[in-house]
Design an enzyme around this catalytic site. Sequence first.
Site, PDB file in Angstrom:
ATOM      1  N   CYS A 118      35.398  41.448  40.762  1.00 41.35           N
ATOM      2  CA  CYS A 118      36.588  40.639  41.070  1.00 41.35           C
ATOM      3  C   CYS A 118      36.246  39.242  41.583  1.00 41.35           C
ATOM      4  O   CYS A 118      37.119  38.382  41.650  1.00 41.35           O
ATOM      5  CB  CYS A 118      37.467  41.352  42.080  1.00 41.35           C
ATOM      6  SG  CYS A 118      38.135  42.876  41.422  1.00 41.35           S
ATOM      7  N   HIS A 255      42.336  36.113  45.299  1.00 45.64           N
ATOM      8  CA  HIS A 255      42.208  37.216  44.338  1.00 45.64           C
ATOM      9  C   HIS A 255      43.352  38.194  44.624  1.00 45.64           C
ATOM     10  O   HIS A 255      43.695  38.449  45.783  1.00 45.64           O
ATOM     11  CB  HIS A 255      40.859  37.915  44.503  1.00 45.64           C
ATOM     12  CG  HIS A 255      40.771  39.204  43.753  1.00 45.64           C
ATOM     13  ND1 HIS A 255      41.122  39.288  42.424  1.00 45.64           N
ATOM     14  CD2 HIS A 255      40.414  40.458  44.146  1.00 45.64           C
ATOM     15  CE1 HIS A 255      40.969  40.548  42.029  1.00 45.64           C
ATOM     16  NE2 HIS A 255      40.551  41.269  43.050  1.00 45.64           N
ATOM     17  N   ASN A 285      45.967  44.012  39.721  1.00 44.33           N
ATOM     18  CA  ASN A 285      44.638  43.430  39.927  1.00 44.33           C
ATOM     19  C   ASN A 285      43.970  43.225  38.561  1.00 44.33           C
ATOM     20  O   ASN A 285      43.641  44.190  37.876  1.00 44.33           O
ATOM     21  CB  ASN A 285      43.809  44.381  40.797  1.00 44.33           C
ATOM     22  CG  ASN A 285      42.416  43.856  41.098  1.00 44.33           C
ATOM     23  OD1 ASN A 285      41.957  42.892  40.492  1.00 44.33           O
ATOM     24  ND2 ASN A 285      41.744  44.498  42.042  1.00 44.33           N
TER      25      ASN A 285
END
Length: 328
Positions: A118, A255, A285
């Site tokens: 990520c 994020h 996500n």
Amino acid sequence: MVKTDHIIRSQIAGIGSYLPAQVVTNEELAARVDTSDAWIRERTGIRQRHIAAPHESCAFMATEAARAALADAGAHASDVDAIIVGTATPDQAFPSVAVRVQAAIGAGGFGFDLSAACSGFIYALSMADSLIKSGQARGVLVIGSEVYSRILNWEDRGTCVLFGDGAGAVFLRAGEGAGRGEDRGILSTHLHANGQYGDMLYVDGAVGRPDRPGHLVMQGNQVFRHAVTLLSETVNEALAANNLPQSAVDWLVPHQANLRIIDGIGRKLGLPPERVVVTVDHHANTSAASIPLALAEAWRDGRIERGQLVLMEALGGGLTWGSALVRM
Ligand code: ACO
């Protein structure tokens, strides 16, 4: 005459994104695994995610986002010296997604993929900044593209509800600055990793092995525990390195893993919620794609304007984490 110091700055010239057409709601997932819309919303803030169709490969989405970023910058493939793709879900072990994009858009130069889960976009942005500052490139496409739907265990309610697919890209151009916080461009990036936490979040298979493609495994609550602390440290580090107070930040573009983590960082920065770009509710996500997707959305709808200070941060598998402070 007073002499001013001129330094090279990597400036964001254009931003683009791509999302698969198919949207899957929490209710639809609740029909497949033992979960509920209420649980997913309350624990994560997610209400839907985009899921790639077979033709929407990692390279396809990366190419669409790259084209959109170049168009936004008024730039052409001939302006691209390098392509870096942050991804944990490349279509093949090799060649890289980056060279697939290069071929599709007709660019020269060079390209490579970067694996930092990520944190992939922050890592890629940092590498691109180094290439530009060292004079190795003047135009760099930085892309985050992910198809997590292909590495999810769709029977594991603890992970399959959390992720979505998509791609985002920025086109960076070499510019000039005076070495101060008022400069346009990337002011700093800070990268971190701690491999001691490697088993907290991993994929139990191998890229390019159709017989053993692997599924994402995550101890979510453990990752959660580290996230707010490590991310707070890295955003403070970014501000301190540039001698800027928290109040100088116009936008936090974090994020997008979990609304509770995002809110926690926003509060620590003293930022009102309307200064935090949130897309986790409609994108879920999307790993390395989440920051450029959020950036693209807030750029397109006019929230983020030229001259404003944008703070980005991410934490992901590795553990890896980091931040980028950018004046648009
Ligand atoms: N629906 C209903 N119940 C569920 C679901 C679900 N989808 N998933 C888990 N549960 C249950 C668990 O089984 C557990 O039940 P039990 O108490 O009976 O054992 C209970 O809910 C609580 O589970 P936790 O995992 O402790 O829940 P938590 O509040 O920690 O939320 C979450 C889980 C959303 C995953 C959270 O921990 C999180 O967001 N973690 C951070 C994720 C992250 O930031 N990852 C990094 C980026 S990802 C990357 O790099 C690829």
